[in-house]
Scaffold this motif. Structure first.
Motif, mmCIF file in Angstrom:
data_model
loop_
_atom_site.group_PDB
_atom_site.id
_atom_site.type_symbol
_atom_site.label_atom_id
_atom_site.label_comp_id
_atom_site.label_asym_id
_atom_site.label_seq_id
_atom_site.Cartn_x
_atom_site.Cartn_y
_atom_site.Cartn_z
ATOM 1 N N LEU A 202 1.436 11.835 16.024
ATOM 2 C CA LEU A 202 0.438 10.788 15.777
ATOM 3 C C LEU A 202 -0.011 10.782 14.322
ATOM 4 O O LEU A 202 -0.190 9.717 13.706
ATOM 5 N N ILE A 203 -0.208 11.997 13.770
ATOM 6 C CA ILE A 203 -0.615 12.073 12.357
ATOM 7 C C ILE A 203 0.463 11.461 11.450
ATOM 8 O O ILE A 203 0.179 10.726 10.507
ATOM 9 N N ALA A 204 1.732 11.813 11.777
ATOM 10 C CA ALA A 204 2.828 11.267 10.954
ATOM 11 C C ALA A 204 2.896 9.750 11.060
ATOM 12 O O ALA A 204 3.084 9.034 10.052
ATOM 13 N N LYS A 205 2.716 9.257 12.306
ATOM 14 C CA LYS A 205 2.798 7.804 12.505
ATOM 15 C C LYS A 205 1.685 7.078 11.755
ATOM 16 O O LYS A 205 1.916 6.132 10.987
ATOM 17 N N HIS A 206 0.449 7.560 11.997
ATOM 18 C CA HIS A 206 -0.687 6.902 11.344
ATOM 19 C C HIS A 206 -0.692 7.170 9.842
ATOM 20 O O HIS A 206 -1.159 6.328 9.051
ATOM 21 N N GLY A 207 -0.177 8.330 9.417
ATOM 22 C CA GLY A 207 -0.099 8.621 7.979
ATOM 23 C C GLY A 207 0.853 7.687 7.275
ATOM 24 O O GLY A 207 0.583 7.224 6.149
ATOM 25 N N ALA A 208 2.000 7.419 7.943
ATOM 26 C CA ALA A 208 2.969 6.485 7.341
ATOM 27 C C ALA A 208 2.364 5.085 7.216
ATOM 28 O O ALA A 208 2.539 4.398 6.187
ATOM 29 N N ALA A 209 1.654 4.656 8.275
ATOM 30 C CA ALA A 209 1.017 3.333 8.221
ATOM 31 C C ALA A 209 -0.031 3.289 7.118
ATOM 32 O O ALA A 209 -0.183 2.282 6.401
ATOM 33 N N LEU A 210 -0.750 4.430 6.973
ATOM 34 C CA LEU A 210 -1.770 4.485 5.932
ATOM 35 C C LEU A 210 -1.149 4.378 4.546
ATOM 36 O O LEU A 210 -1.662 3.673 3.653
ATOM 37 N N GLN A 211 -0.003 5.068 4.358
ATOM 38 C CA GLN A 211 0.649 5.015 3.060
ATOM 39 C C GLN A 211 1.206 3.618 2.756
ATOM 40 O O GLN A 211 1.195 3.157 1.608
ATOM 41 N N ARG A 212 1.725 2.937 3.785
ATOM 42 C CA ARG A 212 2.194 1.567 3.568
ATOM 43 C C ARG A 212 1.038 0.677 3.137
ATOM 44 O O ARG A 212 1.171 -0.167 2.229
ATOM 45 N N SER A 213 -0.093 0.854 3.799
ATOM 46 C CA SER A 213 -1.258 0.042 3.424
ATOM 47 C C SER A 213 -1.686 0.334 2.004
ATOM 48 O O SER A 213 -2.057 -0.574 1.233
ATOM 49 N N LEU A 214 -1.644 1.620 1.635
ATOM 50 C CA LEU A 214 -2.033 1.991 0.282
ATOM 51 C C LEU A 214 -1.044 1.433 -0.743
ATOM 52 O O LEU A 214 -1.423 1.017 -1.854
ATOM 53 N N SER A 215 0.263 1.430 -0.368
ATOM 54 C CA SER A 215 1.274 0.870 -1.280
ATOM 55 C C SER A 215 1.039 -0.630 -1.491
ATOM 56 O O SER A 215 1.207 -1.160 -2.603
ATOM 57 N N GLU A 216 0.673 -1.287 -0.388
ATOM 58 C CA GLU A 216 0.370 -2.713 -0.508
ATOM 59 C C GLU A 216 -0.837 -2.933 -1.408
ATOM 60 O O GLU A 216 -0.890 -3.907 -2.188
ATOM 61 N N LEU A 217 -1.830 -2.055 -1.320
ATOM 62 C CA LEU A 217 -3.010 -2.181 -2.172
ATOM 63 C C LEU A 217 -2.635 -1.989 -3.635
ATOM 64 O O LEU A 217 -3.207 -2.634 -4.536
ATOM 65 N N VAL A 222 -5.701 -5.451 -9.080
ATOM 66 C CA VAL A 222 -7.030 -4.841 -9.051
ATOM 67 C C VAL A 222 -7.275 -4.201 -10.400
ATOM 68 O O VAL A 222 -6.334 -3.946 -11.171
ATOM 69 N N PRO A 223 -8.539 -3.960 -10.696
ATOM 70 C CA PRO A 223 -8.842 -3.299 -11.968
ATOM 71 C C PRO A 223 -8.101 -1.965 -12.075
ATOM 72 O O PRO A 223 -7.736 -1.353 -11.087
ATOM 73 N N VAL A 224 -7.894 -1.562 -13.327
ATOM 74 C CA VAL A 224 -7.134 -0.305 -13.573
ATOM 75 C C VAL A 224 -7.801 0.884 -12.879
ATOM 76 O O VAL A 224 -7.143 1.728 -12.273
ATOM 77 N N GLU A 225 -9.109 0.939 -12.962
ATOM 78 C CA GLU A 225 -9.839 2.052 -12.341
ATOM 79 C C GLU A 225 -9.605 2.080 -10.834
ATOM 80 O O GLU A 225 -9.374 3.118 -10.234
ATOM 81 N N GLY A 226 -9.650 0.914 -10.151
ATOM 82 C CA GLY A 226 -9.410 0.854 -8.709
ATOM 83 C C GLY A 226 -7.986 1.256 -8.370
ATOM 84 O O GLY A 226 -7.729 1.920 -7.367
ATOM 85 N N GLY A 227 -7.009 0.874 -9.175
ATOM 86 C CA GLY A 227 -5.622 1.244 -8.925
ATOM 87 C C GLY A 227 -5.409 2.745 -8.982
ATOM 88 O O GLY A 227 -4.665 3.315 -8.193
ATOM 89 N N GLU A 228 -6.071 3.406 -9.913
ATOM 90 C CA GLU A 228 -5.964 4.858 -10.022
ATOM 91 C C GLU A 228 -6.513 5.539 -8.769
ATOM 92 O O GLU A 228 -5.957 6.515 -8.268
ATOM 93 N N LYS A 229 -7.635 5.020 -8.274
ATOM 94 C CA LYS A 229 -8.235 5.618 -7.059
ATOM 95 C C LYS A 229 -7.321 5.459 -5.841
ATOM 96 O O LYS A 229 -7.151 6.349 -5.034
ATOM 97 N N ILE A 230 -6.697 4.239 -5.727
ATOM 98 C CA ILE A 230 -5.788 4.011 -4.593
ATOM 99 C C ILE A 230 -4.597 4.968 -4.683
ATOM 100 O O ILE A 230 -4.134 5.524 -3.685
ATOM 101 N N LYS A 231 -4.103 5.197 -5.894
ATOM 102 C CA LYS A 231 -2.975 6.110 -6.080
ATOM 103 C C LYS A 231 -3.346 7.547 -5.691
ATOM 104 O O LYS A 231 -2.567 8.275 -5.058
#
Length: 760
Positions: A202-217, A222-231
């Protein structure tokens, strides 16, 4: 859904790592006032309340062990006794003290099959099978803590029992329990690992979905500062996935290691078991060697200031809960110290050289005979009327068995030197119990004495007494007994044996009173014997039990001792062959408590205080006695070596049938069938026994004919009269019995036996 299930398991109290102890420390019971903090420690208010509770339970953090003081009901004499209880692995055990945990457990009850009940605010009742514990806590709070611990332990014990039954296999019996425990542990670990694997997926499944969402973000503007935080968040999610995978792999490695070492654990447990068995065998051998050395010392002739008496050992150790009493706060003189003369074994003793007596007889032959074929038509008859072959006898007569009551005659010697009549009564009570110690393995039947048969035991030079028995009646069988001791006492009794064969068991009821008088004080004690029962007459191994009450009365002072012989019961919590007693004065005030067993020892405790307790099961008010430490009055001598092949005779019994010069011609030593049986010639003994019985029947028929002739002629017929005893009315009890009229020892000195009938 699987994740929710996994989280639910983690929240269950019994699945946590802390066990019962941590649950009880973190979650207070419903009736407890002290509240627990978040980390499981008590607040200051709670600590004060808990510390004020005497005997508050203690527990080791992170364990399933729960300990503490509780009061346990013992009996009506002693009431509730304070005991140290330990709850561990589904078993509740108790000890007298915490120190006893290292060596002696007084009792254990399995909670998996136990019923837990609460009588009132402080009482707990545990019952399992035929065993019941009545417990009492010092407060309702403490009681509730114990109930909570017991219920949790019971639930876990039931669950473990089911797990072990699921893992049962074809293992060898000696290692079944150990293997079941290991398999149960491995099964639990595998279950936890499966839960962790599910969580990891479950962690792997939800972690992968979380990373895809973060990649989309990251792709959004977005401002440079926000992009650094997402990374940064994306990197942390990746590390989280790596860490969870590592945890699952570590758990899987741990399970593999446990499975690899399971056999090593089993071998280690088996080795420990074998070591324990070898240790038990070694201890048993040492005990036998100790008994042999003690017996050799006791039987060896010696010139000493202690004469022929055996000094008593030190205080006997308590071996069960029923021989302990409340100890007084301060020591005061005990039974053996109040009168120094009571314990002075060397005072007034003549230095005597013991005569060397025999210490063995021929081994019992291995004869087989069907008892049922003989006794199936005899149910309900008296034992004396059943024609029994010598195969079921022992090579002693009933007169000799009656003389065996004197094996512990030194108790009466001590009693004669006591200044206090109550102390004297304690020794008399111990003597009355000691006479049964020889019967514990003696299931064979003694020879029925012939009418006019006698038996003498002259130990005047060795122990200061001489004894004479005579069979004074044949139907019903009755024997008269007289003992005189120059150490200050005289004993006499007439015993009639009433016996009935009931099919499964044989009841032997001795009728008649035993009299004992001390020369210096005139104290006259009277008591009667209890019922003896031989069980498993037809099927199974024979065993004997004594049951009933003995009331010993000092007719001069009206002081009494009430002894109770508890019958054996499979469902009883009492010690087998248990004897208890209370010594009271003429006003009914209790002064001493007696306790022990009729096959081992009797102890005495002086009462310093008594109080009324609660009501018993029959509504009677109980009395609780506070006593000094118990003192040993009597201890059974060990049996001789090879006793199991010599009819389980004691050292005294081995000498009773020893040939001796100068005895009367009617003495049991001269009885031919008994002598042949002792020599192992049982077939000849049976022939001789039949001859003697037919001779006795012929004499009786002749006597009956003489009585009939006298009746027809109008003459008086006196009937049979014993030679050395005559019937008299006892001045104290008002009862009629045969008492010694004198003349035997004078006839022996002259060797004039002209009055003796020819019965052999």
């Amino acid at each position: 859904a699987r994740l929710d299930s996994c989280m639910g398991k983690a929240a269950a109290p019994c699945s946590g790592s802390g066990g019962i102890a941590s649950i009880l420390s973190a979650v207070p019971c419903l009736s407890c006032k002290p509240q627990a903090d978040v980390d499981g420690t008590m607040s200051e208010q709670g600590k004060g309340s808990a510390s004020s509770t005497a005997g508050a339970p203690a527990a080791a953090p992170g364990s399933d062990t729960y300990k503490g003081w509780l009061f346990k009901w013992t009996n009506y004499l002693k009431g509730y006794q304070r005991r140290w209880f330990v709850l561990s692995n589904g078993l509740l055990s108790y000890y007298r003290t915490q120190a006893e945990m290292a060596h002696t457990c007084r009792g254990t009850i399995n909670l998996a099959t136990a019923h837990i009940d609460t009588e009132d605010a402080c009482n707990i009742v545990l019952s399992s099978g035929g065993r019941t514990y009545h417990l009492k806590a010092s407060s309702e709070v403490e009681r509730q803590r114990w109930v909570t611990a017991l219920e949790l332990a019971k639930a876990k014990a039931i669950r473990m029992m089911h797990d072990q039954s699921d893992d049962s296999g074809d293992e060898e019996p000696t290692s079944q329990s150990d293997r079941s425990e290991i398999q149960g542990t491995l099964k639990t670990l595998a279950s936890k690992l499966d839960d962790l694997s599910t969580c990891n997926d479950l962690i792997a499944k939800h972690g992968a979905a979380l990373q895809r969402s973060l990649s989309e973000l990251e792709g959004l503007r977005v401002p440079v500062e926000g992009g650094e935080k997402i990374k940064a968040v994306n990197e942390r999610a990746t590390l989280f996935r790596i860490t969870s995978n590592a945890m699952i792999n570590a758990c899987r490695d741990f399970l593999d290691l446990a499975e690899t070492h399971s056999r090593r654990w089993q071998r280690a447990l088996q080795h420990e078991r074998e070591q324990r068995i070898r240790l038990e065998e070694t201890i048993e051998q040492l005990a036998k060697q100790h008994n042999s050395l003690e017996r050799a010392w006791r039987e060896a002739p010696a010139l000493s200031a202690t004469g022929s008496e055996r000094p008593q050992k030190g205080e006997a150790s308590d071996e069960d809960e029923d021989t302990e009493y409340f100890d007084a706060m301060e020591d005061s003189p005990c039974l053996s110290q109040v009168s120094p003369t009571c314990n002075d074994l060397s005072s007034g003793k003549e230095v005597q050289l013991r005569r060397r007596r025999r210490s063995r007889i021929p081994d019992k032959p291995n004869y087989s005979l069907n008892l049922w074929s003989i006794m199936k038509n005899c149910i309900g008859k008296e034992l004396s009327k059943i024609p029994m072959p010598v195969n079921f006898n022992e090579p002693l007569s009933m007169l000799q068995r009656l003389t065996e009551d004197l094996e512990y005659h030194e108790l009466l010697d001590k009693a004669a030197r006591c200044e206090s009549s109550l102390e004297q009564l304690c020794y008399v009570a111990a003597f009355s119990v000691s006479s049964y110690s020889t019967t514990v393995h003696r299931t064979a039947k003694p020879f029925n004495p012939l009418l006019g048969e006698t038996y003498e035991l002259d130990r005047m030079d060795e122990y200061g007494y001489r004894s004479l028995c005579e069979q004074v009646s044949h139907h019903p069988p009755a024997a008269a007994h007289h003992v005189f001791s120059r150490r200050g006492w005289t004993l006499w009794q007439e015993i009639t044996i009433a016996s009935k064969f009931r099919g499964k068991y044989l009841s032997i009821m001795p009728l008649g009173a035993i009299h004992l008088q001390f020369h210096s004080t005139g104290n006259h004690f009277v008591w009667r014997k209890v019922t003896s029962t031989v069980h498993n007459i037809i099927v199974g191994k024979l065993w004997i039990d004594q049951s009933g009450d003995i009331d010993i009365v000092n007719h001069r002072t009206k002081e009494t001792c009430q002894l109770k012989f508890s019958p054996y019961s499979y469902f009883s919590r009492d010690v087998p062959r248990k004897v208890t007693g209370v010594v009271t004065d003429s006003e009914g005030q209790a002064h001493y408590i007696l306790s022990g067993t009729w096959d081992d020892k009797i102890e005495c405790s002086k009462i310093v205080q008594s109080s009324r307790g609660g009501s018993g099961s029959e509504g009677k008010q109980k009395t609780v006695y506070q006593t000094l430490s118990p003192k040993l009055l009597w201890k059974k001598y060990p049996l001789p070596e090879n006793a199991e092949n010599m009819y389980y005779f004691s050292s005294l019994a081995l000498t009773l049938n020893e040939p001796e010069e100068g005895v009367g011609p009617t003495d049991s030593r001269l009885r031919p069938d008994q002598r042949l049986m002792e020599a192992g010639r049982w077939d000849e003994a049976n022939v001789e026994k039949q001859r003697l019985e037919e001779k006795q029947r012929a004499v009786r028929r002749r006597r009956e004919a003489e009585a009939s002739d006298a009746l027809e002629e109008g003459r008086e017929y006196e009937g049979y009269q014993p030679l050395w005893f005559h019937k008299r009315i006892d001045a104290i009890t008002g009862e009629s019995s045969f008492v010694y009229k004198g003349g035997y020892w004078e006839a022996k000195e002259r060797q004039d036996w002209s009055l003796c009938p020819e019965i052999f």
